[in-house]
Design a protein around this motif. Structure first.
Motif, PDB file in Angstrom:
ATOM      1  N   VAL A  81      36.782 -36.839 -59.218  1.00 17.46           N
ATOM      2  CA  VAL A  81      36.858 -36.500 -57.801  1.00 17.46           C
ATOM      3  C   VAL A  81      37.307 -35.050 -57.675  1.00 17.46           C
ATOM      4  CG1 VAL A  81      37.929 -37.021 -55.584  1.00 17.46           C
ATOM      5  CG2 VAL A  81      37.372 -38.883 -57.157  1.00 17.46           C
ATOM      6  N   THR A  83      38.398 -31.997 -54.984  1.00 17.31           N
ATOM      7  CA  THR A  83      38.836 -31.730 -53.617  1.00 17.31           C
ATOM      8  C   THR A  83      38.064 -30.551 -53.043  1.00 17.31           C
ATOM      9  OG1 THR A  83      40.605 -30.310 -54.453  1.00 17.31           O
ATOM     10  CG2 THR A  83      41.146 -32.618 -54.060  1.00 17.31           C
ATOM     11  N   SER A  84      38.092 -30.436 -51.735  1.00 10.88           N
ATOM     12  CA  SER A  84      37.418 -29.332 -51.039  1.00 10.88           C
ATOM     13  C   SER A  84      38.383 -28.736 -50.018  1.00 10.88           C
ATOM     14  CB  SER A  84      36.143 -29.837 -50.347  1.00 10.88           C
ATOM     15  OG  SER A  84      36.465 -30.790 -49.354  1.00 10.88           O
ATOM     16  N   GLU A  87      40.249 -31.234 -45.797  1.00  5.87           N
ATOM     17  CA  GLU A  87      41.123 -32.302 -46.298  1.00  5.87           C
ATOM     18  C   GLU A  87      40.552 -33.693 -46.062  1.00  5.87           C
ATOM     19  OE1 GLU A  87      43.973 -32.626 -42.315  1.00  5.87           O
ATOM     20  OE2 GLU A  87      44.823 -31.934 -44.226  1.00  5.87           O
ATOM     21  N   SER A  90      35.645 -34.755 -49.732  1.00 10.38           N
ATOM     22  CA  SER A  90      35.730 -34.422 -51.157  1.00 10.38           C
ATOM     23  C   SER A  90      34.419 -34.809 -51.820  1.00 10.38           C
ATOM     24  CB  SER A  90      36.914 -35.137 -51.823  1.00 10.38           C
ATOM     25  OG  SER A  90      36.807 -36.541 -51.640  1.00 10.38           O
ATOM     26  N   ARG A  91      34.266 -34.380 -53.072  1.00  8.14           N
ATOM     27  CA  ARG A  91      33.066 -34.705 -53.829  1.00  8.14           C
ATOM     28  C   ARG A  91      33.451 -35.532 -55.046  1.00  8.14           C
ATOM     29  NH1 ARG A  91      31.191 -30.755 -56.452  1.00  8.14           N
ATOM     30  NH2 ARG A  91      33.014 -29.392 -56.228  1.00  8.14           N
ATOM     31  N   HIS A 114      29.270 -37.546 -51.729  1.00  9.90           N
ATOM     32  CA  HIS A 114      30.215 -36.891 -50.834  1.00  9.90           C
ATOM     33  C   HIS A 114      31.066 -37.980 -50.179  1.00  9.90           C
ATOM     34  CE1 HIS A 114      28.816 -32.687 -50.895  1.00  9.90           C
ATOM     35  NE2 HIS A 114      27.633 -33.216 -51.139  1.00  9.90           N
TER      36      HIS A 114
END
Length: 462
Positions: A81, A83-84, A87, A90-91, A114
């Motif tokens: 996983v 993070t982006s 918040e 995430s991918r 996604h």
């Protein structure tokens, strides 16, 4: 499952094979004649496998169809996983495998998705329409940021190189071909295996088979000196010194050693200074330290009471091992004085767990303050193949200098006599690459609890 042949057929299988058969029915002997041989061509079992009754054909067809339906269900191997900036989004990347009955092998795929979280705290997944097959890939390791991906393609024969592919978001950024003279196949077995990106995502440390040792060469005049370029069709090579293996799945593998690859230049360097009496594995990068690499090493004298030979290590947690720290060979070369040409071959190793008979699965906390690891000292000390594990931590020095003895403290002590209904002790056979929750102090792992596999939450800062 098969219910077996009908009762009458079962009796016939145990009787004679003459023109007539004797059956025991209710204690009495009955004589049953076969059909005339002239009618054999009309027998409905003609063309069927031996011992198979026509009534079983439909059942076999049903079971084979059921098997095909089962093998179509993919199994999940690993998941990552990323993070982006958002918040709530995430991918994730998932490695799945599926059995191929016709080819008699497993096929591996990668799936991307996604993950989004709505205001109602529900989570939705948007999967890519089709998976991407990973043919001939031995290991898949994304970088910490998820912006790069390492694909390992181990050599298929003795003449082929090992290939390390570095992929970016849209293209293949670099492909490193490592000759057998540098090292052999990478270990991707889950025990010795250790493939780790540094935080800058410029270097990759990993465990691979050491290069083949030179073998003595002979001809009709006797021993041929090393380095001789003379070709002689009457010469032959010896097998060299016999060496113990770690048994079972490692019987055809050479000693595991550590290497570091620069993904920009494609240069690969071996970590010097590790004696061949140690088998290295499970390497990770240390945060801001003069000793950049931490790894596990198993001694050749690994048996109970230091038996001087390698014993099987598969599912055997009673093999002594310890944690070591060493310098990154690229950094060491840059810092080495020009007058000291031999320093790279005698690099110092620091043994981090000198007072423990077992230490493996090292993991640094996200803030770099703790080095947490698992120990099977109760198994090593008793000789049992598996016993209650314990968890320990080392306070990693903030200046990165490993001088003097480092204090090792207990996080989860060994439980020898658990109370009914209470924590029975830790039985951990694996650890995630990044097992931390968002607080940076809580570690998640799975453990046996009675007859069940449970998830444990452990605060390592207490």
């Amino acid at each position: 499952y098969s219910s077996g042949p009908p009762p009458l057929l079962a009796l016939r299988l145990f009787c004679g094979a003459g023109d007539s058969e004797n059956l025991l029915l209710g204690g009495a002997r009955a004589r049953v004649s076969r059909r005339p041989k002239a009618m054999a061509s009309a027998h409905p079992s003609q063309g069927l496998p031996s011992g198979m009754d026509p009534s079983m054909v439909d059942e076999y067809a049903s079971q084979s169809k059921l098997l095909q339906e089962f093998v179509k269900i993919p199994s999940i191997g690993k998941a990552w996983v990323f993070t982006s900036k958002d918040e709530n989004a995430s991918r994730a990347m998932v490695s799945v495998s599926q059995s191929d009955l016709l080819a008699n092998k497993k096929r591996s795929f990668l799936l991307n998705t996604h993950i989004s979280k709505s205001s109602s705290k529900s989570v939705s997944f948007q999967w890519s329409p089709f998976p991407v097959e990973m043919s001939g890939v031995s290991a898949v390791v994304p970088s910490p940021s998820g912006k790069k991906l390492l694909l390992v393609r181990n050599a298929e024969d003795d003449d082929s190189p090992t290939k390390l592919e570095i992929w970016g978001p849209c293209q293949l950024e670099n492909e490193i071909h490592v000759a057998r003279s540098v090292h052999g196949s990478l270990y991707a077995d889950g025990w010795f295996e250790g493939i780790s990106w540094n935080q800058e995502e410029t270097l990759i440390a990993y465990v691979a088979e050491e290069p083949p040792q030179p073998k003595p060469e002979f001809n009709d005049s006797g021993y041929k000196k090393e380095g001789s370029s003379q070709k002689d069709f009457r010469s032959w090579k010896g097998q060299g010194d016999i060496e113990d293996s770690w048994g079972e799945t490692y019987s055809n593998k050479r000693i595991p050693a550590l290497f570091v690859a620069n993904i920009s230049s494609g240069e690969v360097r071996a970590l010097k200074g590790i004696p061949r009496s140690l088998s290295a594995g499970q390497v990770i990068w240390a945060p801001s330290s003069s000793y950049s690499l931490v790894f596990v090493a198993w001694s050749d004298d690994n048996g109970f009471q230091e038996t001087p030979r390698k014993l099987g290590i598969k599912y055997c947690y009673n093999r002594p091992c310890a944690l070591y720290a060493a310098a990154d060979p690229f950094k060491e070369e840059a810092d080495k004085p020009s007058t000291d040409s031999n320093k790279g071959d005698t690099a110092a190793l620091v043994k981090l767990t000198a007072d423990l008979s077992s230490a493996f699965f090292p993991r640094f906390s996200p803030d770099g303050k703790y080095l947490v690891f698992i120990s099977a000292k109760s198994a090593v000390d008793s000789g049992a193949h598996n016993a209650t594990n314990s968890m320990h931590k080392i306070d990693w020095p903030t200046d990165g200098k490993l001088e003097g003895s480092l204090s090792v403290s207990d996080v989860v002590p060994t439980v020898m006599s658990p109370q009914d209904g209470c924590f029975p002790g830790m039985y951990c056979s694996g650890l995630l690459r990044f097992p931390w929750l968002s607080d940076g102090r809580t570690m998640i792992l799975s453990s046996a609890w009675g007859s069940k596999e449970v998830i444990l939450s452990i605060n390592v800062a207490r």
